[in-house]
Scaffold this active site. Structure first.
Site, PDB file in Angstrom:
ATOM      1  N   LYS A 243     -52.724 -41.889  25.676  1.00 25.00           N
ATOM      2  CA  LYS A 243     -52.356 -40.650  26.438  1.00 25.00           C
ATOM      3  C   LYS A 243     -52.140 -39.571  25.308  1.00 25.00           C
ATOM      4  O   LYS A 243     -52.163 -39.610  24.137  1.00 25.00           O
ATOM      5  CB  LYS A 243     -50.645 -40.885  26.970  1.00 25.00           C
ATOM      6  CG  LYS A 243     -51.115 -41.726  28.374  1.00 25.00           C
ATOM      7  CD  LYS A 243     -50.068 -41.820  29.307  1.00 25.00           C
ATOM      8  CE  LYS A 243     -50.405 -42.558  30.477  1.00 25.00           C
ATOM      9  NZ  LYS A 243     -49.254 -43.149  31.330  1.00 25.00           N
ATOM     10  N   ARG A 282     -50.051 -51.424  29.483  1.00 31.44           N
ATOM     11  CA  ARG A 282     -51.218 -51.311  30.259  1.00 31.44           C
ATOM     12  C   ARG A 282     -52.190 -50.390  29.496  1.00 31.44           C
ATOM     13  O   ARG A 282     -51.656 -49.107  28.951  1.00 31.44           O
ATOM     14  CB  ARG A 282     -50.619 -50.424  31.699  1.00 31.44           C
ATOM     15  CG  ARG A 282     -51.913 -49.899  32.535  1.00 31.44           C
ATOM     16  CD  ARG A 282     -51.290 -49.168  33.654  1.00 31.44           C
ATOM     17  NE  ARG A 282     -52.394 -48.658  34.512  1.00 31.44           N
ATOM     18  CZ  ARG A 282     -53.133 -47.442  34.104  1.00 31.44           C
ATOM     19  NH1 ARG A 282     -52.782 -46.769  32.981  1.00 31.44           N
ATOM     20  NH2 ARG A 282     -54.066 -46.955  34.907  1.00 31.44           N
TER      21      ARG A 282
END
Ligand code: PMM
Length: 311
Positions: A243, A282
């Site tokens: 991210k 994840r």
């Protein structure tokens, strides 16, 4: 040929003659290991996800990528057909299902445990029918509240992710007092809606929603203080992989690291999350996070019993 048969498209990304294995019985949620953090591999069958968008132009290439993650040891494969990146275009449930259902069917047939990353209840229902075992709803029930009834009716585990607004508005909704307390309080409100619909506590998996309606600073604050989320008493899933806040952290000469350059930092967050007892992470790069999970699991054993000397 014994248990292995050559077939195109399923070995290492670079291998022209990859390997496909015999189908296994479908994996079950209840059989997932409970003594370590699980690794959920990300499979975006989308043209526009921020990291792997457009990587899988056909169902076959997506299936091959999913199988590679499964054979590399991923405990769960998370299949999504709509990008959740800020500002991403909406995808109809029909198009989303056209993308994900053949992939889910093939991965389940191979023995993988699959979650479906969707905000549409009709896609979640079709995915469960195709063999998916987990609903991963990044909208936190805000787009289609009927997800709650679906989870209650089917008993499927439901990932409740914190997000405000939608993909278009979420980046402007970052006003918090104490971000960890506020996120936990907002999740508790949605959790109560799930309870009211008949979802059992053990079905609920809580996700802080890193990068969703949070500034870089707020993502770090949440990672540092997960206690209010943990206090809700559910399994915790952490989705930090590649991210933007990691790209910012790894900036060199004023240039943020590209998504594919963020896997080492992702693995570091996996190690920290696993040491804190997260249920799952994840991630895009399954191998590095599996190693990080092993390190954390080894460190947390009561006694380090090795007698051999190593260097
Ligand atoms: N992040 C993305 C998509 N789905 N699901 C959960 N539960 N948690 C997340 O943090 C999350 C998610 C966006 O990242 P991607 O484009 O790499 O899939």
């Amino acid at each position: 040929m014994d248990s292995l048969a050559a077939a195109p498209g399923t070995g290492p990304a670079t291998s022209p003659l990859p390997i496909i294995r015999k189908p296994r019985p479908a994996a079950r949620f209840a059989d997932l290991p409970a003594d370590r953090t699980l690794v959920m591999g990300i499979l975006n069958v989308t043209p526009d996800s921020f990291s792997d968008g457009g990587t899988h132009p056909t169902p076959d290439t997506a299936i091959a990528a999913g199988l590679r993650m499964f054979y590399a040891g991923a405990d769960i494969i998370d299949v999504g057909g709509e990008s959740t990146r800020p500002g991403a275009a909406e995808v109809s449930p029909e198009e989303e299902q056209r993308r994900v259902l053949p992939v889910i069917e093939a991965l389940v047939k191979a023995g993988a445990l699959v979650s479906v990353d969707t905000t549409h209840a009709s896609t979640a229902a079709a995915a469960l029918k195709a063999g998916a075992a987990i609903i991963n709803d990044v909208s936190g029930l805000t787009i289609e509240p009927e997800m709650a009834e679906l989870a209650a009716r089917t008993g499927a585990p439901y990932v409740l992710t914190h997000r405000r607004g939608d993909a278009k508005t979420m980046n402007s909704l970052t006003e918090y007092g104490d971000v960890a307390q506020d996120v936990a309080a907002e999740l508790m409100g949605v959790r109560d809606k799930l309870y009211a619909a008949g979802v059992a506590p053990e079905q609920i998996i809580i996700d802080p929603g890193l990068g969703f309606s949070k500034t870089d600073q707020q993502n770090w604050e949440l990672l540092k203080n997960m206690a209010p989320l943990e206090a809700l008493g559910h399994k915790i899933l952490v989705g930090a992989s590649r991210k933007r806040f990691l790209g910012t952290l790894l900036t060199v000469a004023g240039k943020a690291a590209a998504p594919q350059e963020r896997d080492h930092a992702t693995a570091a967050i996996t190690a920290i999350s696993a040491a804190r007892g997260a249920w799952a992470v994840r991630v895009h790069d399954v191998g590095s996070s599996l190693d990080a999970v092993k390190v954390a699991a080894r460190m947390s054993r009561p006694q380090l019993g090795d007698t051999r000397t190593t260097n």
